[in-house]
Scaffold this motif. Structure first.
Motif, mmCIF file in Angstrom:
data_model
loop_
_atom_site.group_PDB
_atom_site.id
_atom_site.type_symbol
_atom_site.label_atom_id
_atom_site.label_comp_id
_atom_site.label_asym_id
_atom_site.label_seq_id
_atom_site.Cartn_x
_atom_site.Cartn_y
_atom_site.Cartn_z
ATOM 1 N N UNK A 90 35.348 44.145 32.109
ATOM 2 C CA UNK A 90 34.435 43.301 31.468
ATOM 3 C C UNK A 90 34.139 43.572 29.969
ATOM 4 N N UNK A 91 33.717 44.704 29.719
ATOM 5 C CA UNK A 91 33.256 45.039 28.201
ATOM 6 C C UNK A 91 34.353 45.001 27.356
ATOM 7 N N UNK A 92 35.552 45.475 27.593
ATOM 8 C CA UNK A 92 36.684 45.909 26.686
ATOM 9 C C UNK A 92 37.293 44.374 26.473
ATOM 10 N N UNK A 140 36.203 41.465 26.923
ATOM 11 C CA UNK A 140 35.321 40.459 26.967
ATOM 12 C C UNK A 140 35.297 39.489 28.012
ATOM 13 N N UNK A 182 37.983 53.983 27.324
ATOM 14 C CA UNK A 182 36.839 53.465 27.955
ATOM 15 C C UNK A 182 36.537 54.144 29.227
#
Lengths: 92, 225
Positions: free
Chosen positions: A20-22, A24, A57
């Motif tokens: 989700x974070x990497x 987007x 990550x």
């Protein structure tokens, strides 16, 4: 056994969060990922540069070390495969 | 406003926000590609600090931003020397360093009142990440002691060697470390938010910026006593 299952859920949550974070991706989109959801080659956001970000990550969040020769198409093939790879490392 | 400062190798631009007096938060962006991914966020943070009555400055360093020096012509020590010159320009007694990610590697040699680091990364870890990125687009593995092309930045062997040895905790003095709550490494505070520096497309996290602006403002005021 119960402990390990508990740990596995944590790892799966971390993998979901990293994607989700990497990449987007929306919360709803990653929440719908299951074992067989294809990743590399299926997600346009996941190009080879993004793979580097995802692996780094994952290392940070799970306090693991991923060697370059461990990175191949198989581990990135599906959400299930990536989660199993991360769990093998983190729950050793 | 745009200000300028001189270092031994030339003159660089420096973005400044906030009041003309009082403490100044000197921001160091992460090195290389991560700088592009965090610049919008850092500028927002600086505007929020200004809104809290605290001045800040974001210098271009040799090899970054509008600098006339190319990245392959510079070294980490030169970037640190430029950071020191920026501190002198602002008046050493007023300056509080704010290092984001590998920007935390730039401040230990600058004389500052105190340091505040967001998700700091050590040089060795940074090099591992850069090697992985350099290899992502190549079939033959990169060597860690030769010039390296990483996302458009050419790093000389000298730069690579300096980066590998660089640490964020070289100097004593007040230091506060803040990390994201997804990061298991030790910190003085963990905050919710996304690692914008990992995104291929620059993103922003206004809630995180506001939270960090409050944290920095409180830290600066506590250090000023």
């Amino acid at each position: 056994m119960a402990l390990q299952r508990e740990g596995f859920a944590e790892v799966e949550k971390a993998v979901r969060g990293v994607l989700r974070d990497v990449l987007g991706l929306s919360e709803a989109r990653v929440a719908a990922f299951d074992e067989s959801t294809p990743l590399f080659g299926a997600l346009p956001e996941l190009d080879s540069l993004a793979v580097a970000g995802v692996l780094t990550e994952l290392e940070d969040r799970l306090a693991i070390l991923i060697e370059d020769d461990e990175v191949d198409g198989d581990m990135l093939e599906s959400f299930g495969a990536l989660t199993r790879f991360a769990a093998d490392k983190a729950l050793r | 406003m745009i200000d300028w400062y001189d270092w031994s190798g030339g003159r660089e631009a420096m973005l400044r926000f906030g009041p003309a007096t009082g403490p100044v938060v000197l921001v160091a962006l992460p090195l290389f590609e991560e700088a592009n991914r965090t610049r919008t966020f850092a500028a927002a943070l600086m505007r929020l600090l200004a809104g809290r009555g605290i001045a800040s400055a974001l210098p271009d360093l040799p090899g970054t931003g509008e600098s006339l020096t190319q990245i392959e012509e510079t070294t980490l020590s030169e970037m640190r020397a430029a950071m020191g010159a920026a501190v002198d320009h602002l008046g050493a007694r007023r300056v509080h360093a704010c290092g984001i990610r590998s920007g935390a590697l730039l401040d230990p040699h600058a004389f500052v009142r105190a340091r505040w680091h967001f998700s700091p990364v050590e040089g060795e870890v940074l090099m591992t990440e850069l090697l992985r990125i350099a290899q992502a687009g190549k079939s033959s593995p990169a060597s860690d002691d030769a010039p390296m092309l990483v996302g458009g930045n050419l790093l000389t062997a000298a730069m690579v060697a300096e980066l590998k040895a660089a640490t964020t905790d070289a100097d004593p003095g007040p230091l506060r470390i803040v990390r994201l709550d997804s990061d298991p490494r030790p910190a003085d505070r963990k905050v919710p938010g996304v690692p914008l520096w990992r995104r291929a497309e620059p993103g922003h996290d206004p809630a995180l910026a506001a939270l960090l602006a409050d944290d920095i403002a409180a830290w600066v005021r506590a250090c000023e006593g």
